[in-house]
Write a protein that holds these residues in place. Structure first.
Motif, PDB file in Angstrom:
ATOM      1  N   PHE A 228       7.681  42.900 -71.218  1.00 15.67           N
ATOM      2  CA  PHE A 228       9.131  43.091 -71.251  1.00 15.67           C
ATOM      3  C   PHE A 228       9.420  44.583 -71.448  1.00 15.67           C
ATOM      4  O   PHE A 228       8.866  45.217 -72.349  1.00 15.67           O
ATOM      5  N   THR A 229      10.304  45.125 -70.629  1.00 19.05           N
ATOM      6  CA  THR A 229      10.698  46.530 -70.772  1.00 19.05           C
ATOM      7  C   THR A 229      11.886  46.648 -71.716  1.00 19.05           C
ATOM      8  O   THR A 229      12.966  46.121 -71.443  1.00 19.05           O
ATOM      9  N   GLY A 230      11.673  47.343 -72.818  1.00 21.22           N
ATOM     10  CA  GLY A 230      12.754  47.638 -73.748  1.00 21.22           C
ATOM     11  C   GLY A 230      13.113  49.111 -73.698  1.00 21.22           C
ATOM     12  O   GLY A 230      12.733  49.839 -72.772  1.00 21.22           O
ATOM     13  N   SER A 231      13.830  49.559 -74.692  1.00 19.80           N
ATOM     14  CA  SER A 231      14.249  50.958 -74.752  1.00 19.80           C
ATOM     15  C   SER A 231      14.438  51.338 -76.219  1.00 19.80           C
ATOM     16  O   SER A 231      14.223  50.517 -77.119  1.00 19.80           O
ATOM     17  N   SER A 232      14.848  52.579 -76.455  1.00 23.69           N
ATOM     18  CA  SER A 232      15.112  52.987 -77.837  1.00 23.69           C
ATOM     19  C   SER A 232      16.208  52.130 -78.449  1.00 23.69           C
ATOM     20  O   SER A 232      16.253  51.958 -79.675  1.00 23.69           O
ATOM     21  N   ALA A 233      17.081  51.557 -77.599  1.00 22.69           N
ATOM     22  CA  ALA A 233      18.126  50.661 -78.095  1.00 22.69           C
ATOM     23  C   ALA A 233      17.573  49.333 -78.575  1.00 22.69           C
ATOM     24  O   ALA A 233      18.293  48.535 -79.172  1.00 22.69           O
ATOM     25  N   SER A 234      16.270  49.088 -78.353  1.00 21.77           N
ATOM     26  CA  SER A 234      15.638  47.870 -78.857  1.00 21.77           C
ATOM     27  C   SER A 234      15.392  47.932 -80.358  1.00 21.77           C
ATOM     28  O   SER A 234      15.223  46.899 -81.010  1.00 21.77           O
ATOM     29  N   VAL A 235      15.335  49.140 -80.906  1.00 26.21           N
ATOM     30  CA  VAL A 235      14.988  49.309 -82.317  1.00 26.21           C
ATOM     31  C   VAL A 235      16.039  50.073 -83.113  1.00 26.21           C
ATOM     32  O   VAL A 235      15.990  50.104 -84.346  1.00 26.21           O
ATOM     33  N   THR A 236      16.993  50.701 -82.411  1.00 20.08           N
ATOM     34  CA  THR A 236      18.035  51.482 -83.084  1.00 20.08           C
ATOM     35  C   THR A 236      19.377  51.212 -82.418  1.00 20.08           C
ATOM     36  O   THR A 236      19.500  51.323 -81.198  1.00 20.08           O
ATOM     37  N   GLY A 237      20.365  50.855 -83.213  1.00 22.02           N
ATOM     38  CA  GLY A 237      21.712  50.691 -82.686  1.00 22.02           C
ATOM     39  C   GLY A 237      22.406  52.038 -82.589  1.00 22.02           C
ATOM     40  O   GLY A 237      22.369  52.827 -83.529  1.00 22.02           O
ATOM     41  N   PHE A 238      23.022  52.313 -81.450  1.00 25.64           N
ATOM     42  CA  PHE A 238      23.697  53.586 -81.225  1.00 25.64           C
ATOM     43  C   PHE A 238      25.188  53.366 -81.057  1.00 25.64           C
ATOM     44  O   PHE A 238      25.621  52.387 -80.438  1.00 25.64           O
ATOM     45  N   ALA A 239      25.977  54.278 -81.603  1.00 22.67           N
ATOM     46  CA  ALA A 239      27.428  54.209 -81.418  1.00 22.67           C
ATOM     47  C   ALA A 239      27.747  54.254 -79.927  1.00 22.67           C
ATOM     48  O   ALA A 239      27.236  55.105 -79.197  1.00 22.67           O
ATOM     49  N   GLY A 240      28.566  53.330 -79.487  1.00 25.25           N
ATOM     50  CA  GLY A 240      28.946  53.285 -78.081  1.00 25.25           C
ATOM     51  C   GLY A 240      28.041  52.423 -77.224  1.00 25.25           C
ATOM     52  O   GLY A 240      28.294  52.260 -76.035  1.00 25.25           O
ATOM     53  N   TYR A 241      27.005  51.877 -77.831  1.00 19.36           N
ATOM     54  CA  TYR A 241      26.055  51.058 -77.064  1.00 19.36           C
ATOM     55  C   TYR A 241      25.818  49.713 -77.739  1.00 19.36           C
ATOM     56  O   TYR A 241      24.701  49.193 -77.758  1.00 19.36           O
ATOM     57  N   SER A 242      26.856  49.136 -78.306  1.00 21.40           N
ATOM     58  CA  SER A 242      26.699  47.873 -79.024  1.00 21.40           C
ATOM     59  C   SER A 242      26.230  46.753 -78.105  1.00 21.40           C
ATOM     60  O   SER A 242      25.388  45.927 -78.499  1.00 21.40           O
ATOM     61  N   ASP A 243      26.753  46.707 -76.887  1.00 23.92           N
ATOM     62  CA  ASP A 243      26.358  45.636 -75.974  1.00 23.92           C
ATOM     63  C   ASP A 243      24.905  45.786 -75.542  1.00 23.92           C
ATOM     64  O   ASP A 243      24.131  44.832 -75.564  1.00 23.92           O
ATOM     65  N   LEU A 244      24.495  47.008 -75.208  1.00 24.71           N
ATOM     66  CA  LEU A 244      23.111  47.251 -74.805  1.00 24.71           C
ATOM     67  C   LEU A 244      22.147  46.977 -75.957  1.00 24.71           C
ATOM     68  O   LEU A 244      21.123  46.312 -75.785  1.00 24.71           O
ATOM     69  N   SER A 245      22.483  47.480 -77.144  1.00 22.20           N
ATOM     70  CA  SER A 245      21.585  47.318 -78.283  1.00 22.20           C
ATOM     71  C   SER A 245      21.404  45.851 -78.660  1.00 22.20           C
ATOM     72  O   SER A 245      20.289  45.417 -78.968  1.00 22.20           O
ATOM     73  N   CYS A 246      22.482  45.083 -78.640  1.00 20.01           N
ATOM     74  CA  CYS A 246      22.359  43.658 -78.983  1.00 20.01           C
ATOM     75  C   CYS A 246      21.434  42.944 -78.001  1.00 20.01           C
ATOM     76  O   CYS A 246      20.584  42.135 -78.410  1.00 20.01           O
ATOM     77  N   GLY A 247      21.573  43.243 -76.708  1.00 19.91           N
ATOM     78  CA  GLY A 247      20.707  42.625 -75.717  1.00 19.91           C
ATOM     79  C   GLY A 247      19.261  43.030 -75.894  1.00 19.91           C
ATOM     80  O   GLY A 247      18.345  42.203 -75.798  1.00 19.91           O
TER      81      GLY A 247
END
Length: 256
Positions: free
Chosen positions: A151-170
């Protein structure tokens, strides 16, 4: 719909790559094709996908199939994998949905501006789509006692970023799915791993341009070489069962 481009016959089984564009997805498909796998590449745009299939088949001298899929739609996933599984046993699944077009990265969206539809689609593509694809291939892998899912994840897989709530949750959900499946199916011989791609995937570089870059500023500006990242995916697949990686963190020069 399934379109085939034939180079030469392969005998190592099927490597299915979900979420294939001009960067990481195509590089992963190219790498596994060069190692003797029949390739099934899947994305929403069948026309562009067919062009990539032709390029990969000619370059790797492999058999490549292009199939349309909408990872947010369970029925679409099921129908697409009916086509994939008709080709033979799936030995490798790489779930790369929504990452191949993430360079440049998506712009931040203030939380109050995120629509419910956008939020639910992000969850559907990042996590539910991975769930549906995995359910299609795991039974066969368990039956054979082998197989790899990455599975390909990203830095949003381990850290929630302001403005990326939808991406981070997924992406958080995708990571949880990967960890759960790894613990459940490793005893059955199925290797399941999560790759955190921290940074931008750049354009594919020729050996000549890579040599000129010399690992300096030009390389950093370009982001990670997709072929180099694809090599890391191959390494995960080729690992000895006694030393499997469950999670790999890949950092491009642009993320440093």
């Amino acid at each position: 719909m399934l379109r085939s481009v034939s180079g030469s016959n392969s005998s190592r089984g099927i490597a299915a790559v979900v979420g294939v564009g001009p960067r990481l997805g195509s590089a992963v498909a190219r790498k596994f094709a060069s190692e003797g796998y029949t390739i099934a590449i899947l994305s929403r745009d069948l026309e562009k996908l067919s062009q990539l299939a032709e390029e990969i088949a000619q370059e790797a001298k492999a058999q490549v199939f292009a199939l349309r899929v909408d990872c947010a739609d369970a029925r679409s996933v099921r129908e697409a994998f009916e086509g994939v599984l008709s080709l033979g046993p799936v030995e490798v699944l790489v779930y790369n949905a929504d990452d191949d077009d993430a360079s440049p990265p998506p712009r931040p969206t203030p939380f109050l501006a995120v629509t419910p539809d956008a939020f639910h689609r992000s969850l559907a593509v990042s996590a539910a789509g991975a769930f549906h694809c995995a359910q299609q291939v795991i039974p066969g892998m368990v039956e054979r006692g082998r197989g790899t899912i990455i599975f390909t994840g990203s830095s949003a897989s381990v850290t929630g970023f302001a403005g990326y709530s939808d991406l981070s949750c997924g992406k958080f959900a995708l990571r949880g799915l990967s960890q759960s499946l790894a613990r459940e199916f490793q005893p059955a011989g199925v290797h399941i791993a999560h790759v955190i791609v921290d940074g931008v995937i750049g354009e594919r570089r020729s050996p000549r341009s890579s040599s000129r870059a010399g690992g300096g500023d030009q390389t950093a500006a370009a982001g990670a070489d997709p072929d180099a990242v694809a090599q890391s995916y191959w390494h995960v697949h080729a690992q000895d069962k006694s030393a499997w990686t469950q999670e790999m963190d890949i950092r491009s020069p642009s993320s440093m």
